[in-house]
Each structure stands twice: as structure tokens, then as C-alpha cells.
Design a protein around this motif. Structure first.
Motif, PDB file in Angstrom:
ATOM      1  N   PHE A  72      -4.536   9.772  -0.727  1.00  0.00           N
ATOM      2  CA  PHE A  72      -5.885   9.722  -0.178  1.00  0.00           C
ATOM      3  C   PHE A  72      -5.927  10.290   1.241  1.00  0.00           C
ATOM      4  O   PHE A  72      -4.915  10.361   1.925  1.00  0.00           O
ATOM      5  CB  PHE A  72      -6.398   8.281  -0.160  1.00  0.00           C
ATOM      6  N   ALA A  73      -7.123  10.674   1.642  1.00  0.00           N
ATOM      7  CA  ALA A  73      -7.448  11.120   3.000  1.00  0.00           C
ATOM      8  C   ALA A  73      -6.541  12.273   3.435  1.00  0.00           C
ATOM      9  O   ALA A  73      -6.392  13.243   2.697  1.00  0.00           O
ATOM     10  CB  ALA A  73      -7.397   9.944   3.970  1.00  0.00           C
ATOM     11  N   SER A  74      -5.937  12.170   4.616  1.00  0.00           N
ATOM     12  CA  SER A  74      -5.137  13.279   5.152  1.00  0.00           C
ATOM     13  C   SER A  74      -3.911  13.573   4.295  1.00  0.00           C
ATOM     14  O   SER A  74      -3.433  14.710   4.273  1.00  0.00           O
ATOM     15  CB  SER A  74      -4.721  12.984   6.593  1.00  0.00           C
ATOM     16  N   LEU A  82       1.396   3.954   7.229  1.00  0.00           N
ATOM     17  CA  LEU A  82       1.115   4.259   5.833  1.00  0.00           C
ATOM     18  C   LEU A  82       0.802   2.991   5.057  1.00  0.00           C
ATOM     19  O   LEU A  82       1.512   1.993   5.168  1.00  0.00           O
ATOM     20  CB  LEU A  82       2.332   4.962   5.215  1.00  0.00           C
ATOM     21  N   ARG A  83      -0.255   3.010   4.295  1.00  0.00           N
ATOM     22  CA  ARG A  83      -0.647   1.879   3.444  1.00  0.00           C
ATOM     23  C   ARG A  83      -0.317   2.218   2.002  1.00  0.00           C
ATOM     24  O   ARG A  83      -0.346   3.390   1.608  1.00  0.00           O
ATOM     25  CB  ARG A  83      -2.146   1.610   3.565  1.00  0.00           C
ATOM     26  N   CYS A  84      -0.024   1.187   1.222  1.00  0.00           N
ATOM     27  CA  CYS A  84       0.347   1.380  -0.175  1.00  0.00           C
ATOM     28  C   CYS A  84      -0.348   0.333  -1.033  1.00  0.00           C
ATOM     29  O   CYS A  84      -0.610  -0.782  -0.581  1.00  0.00           O
ATOM     30  CB  CYS A  84       1.851   1.230  -0.361  1.00  0.00           C
ATOM     31  N   ALA A  85      -0.610   0.707  -2.264  1.00  0.00           N
ATOM     32  CA  ALA A  85      -1.179  -0.233  -3.237  1.00  0.00           C
ATOM     33  C   ALA A  85      -0.543   0.052  -4.595  1.00  0.00           C
ATOM     34  O   ALA A  85      -0.231   1.199  -4.910  1.00  0.00           O
ATOM     35  CB  ALA A  85      -2.689  -0.077  -3.327  1.00  0.00           C
ATOM     36  N   PHE A  90      -0.971   5.875  -2.014  1.00  0.00           N
ATOM     37  CA  PHE A  90      -0.551   5.997  -0.622  1.00  0.00           C
ATOM     38  C   PHE A  90      -1.755   6.492   0.176  1.00  0.00           C
ATOM     39  O   PHE A  90      -2.405   7.453  -0.219  1.00  0.00           O
ATOM     40  CB  PHE A  90       0.585   7.009  -0.482  1.00  0.00           C
ATOM     41  N   PHE A  91      -2.017   5.840   1.290  1.00  0.00           N
ATOM     42  CA  PHE A  91      -3.115   6.287   2.135  1.00  0.00           C
ATOM     43  C   PHE A  91      -2.902   5.859   3.570  1.00  0.00           C
ATOM     44  O   PHE A  91      -2.371   4.778   3.832  1.00  0.00           O
ATOM     45  CB  PHE A  91      -4.473   5.780   1.606  1.00  0.00           C
TER      46      PHE A  91
END
Length: 82
Positions: A8-10, A52-55, A75-76
Motif C-alpha cells: 500500500f501507499a508509497s 513499516l506496518r503489517c497485517a 505491508f504499508f
């Protein structure tokens, strides 16, 4: 083990794709190991992304969270709005 990876995003912009389905090698069974393996496969932007965020399957997860076959791992970077 097959997993779907979402960016996601960048990260999406840097990698030029929003998702991919990957067959993971043995031993890649946590989010952290997955991230490290993806970096080694040429997705360096995952290594330099700050905070970095993860789900996993749409639930927030840490780098030590287990990854299983069929999981969707996202990953976002943190995003801000205005």
C-alpha cells in the motif's frame, strides 16, 4: 506455502505493484522472515520503509507473527492525512 502479499501507499508506488501471490521457501514462516526474504528478492523498499506496518488477514500483526499457507499479508507505511 503460497501467500498473497499486498503493498500500500508509497510501497505500492516503489514496487510498481499492489499485490502478488508468492510460493515461499521452507523456513519463511513469520512476517519478519517474509519481509527479509522479499528484500533479498529485490524488494528493497521494504527494508528502508520507516515504521513499516503489517497485517495478516486484515488483522494488525508484528514481525514475529506466524504466516501460514493461504494467508494475505499486507505491508504499508504509516500514512497521514490532512
Amino acid at each position: 506455502m503460497s501467500v498473497t502479499i499486498l503493498y500500500f501507499a508509497s510501497l505500492k508506488e516503489a514496487l510498481g505493484r499492489g499485490s502478488e501471490t508468492i510460493e515461499l521457501p521452507a523456513g519463511v514462516n513469520t512476517v519478519g522472515a517474509l519481509r527479509d526474504w522479499l528484500v533479498a528478492q529485490g524488494r528493497e523498499s521494504l527494508a528502508v520503509a520507516k515504521n513499516l506496518r503489517c497485517a495478516i488477514n486484515q488483522d494488525m500483526a508484528g514481525l514475529d507473527a506466524a504466516v501460514k499457507s493461504g494467508d494475505e499479508v499486507a505491508f504499508f507505511p504509516p500514512v497521514t492525512g490532512g
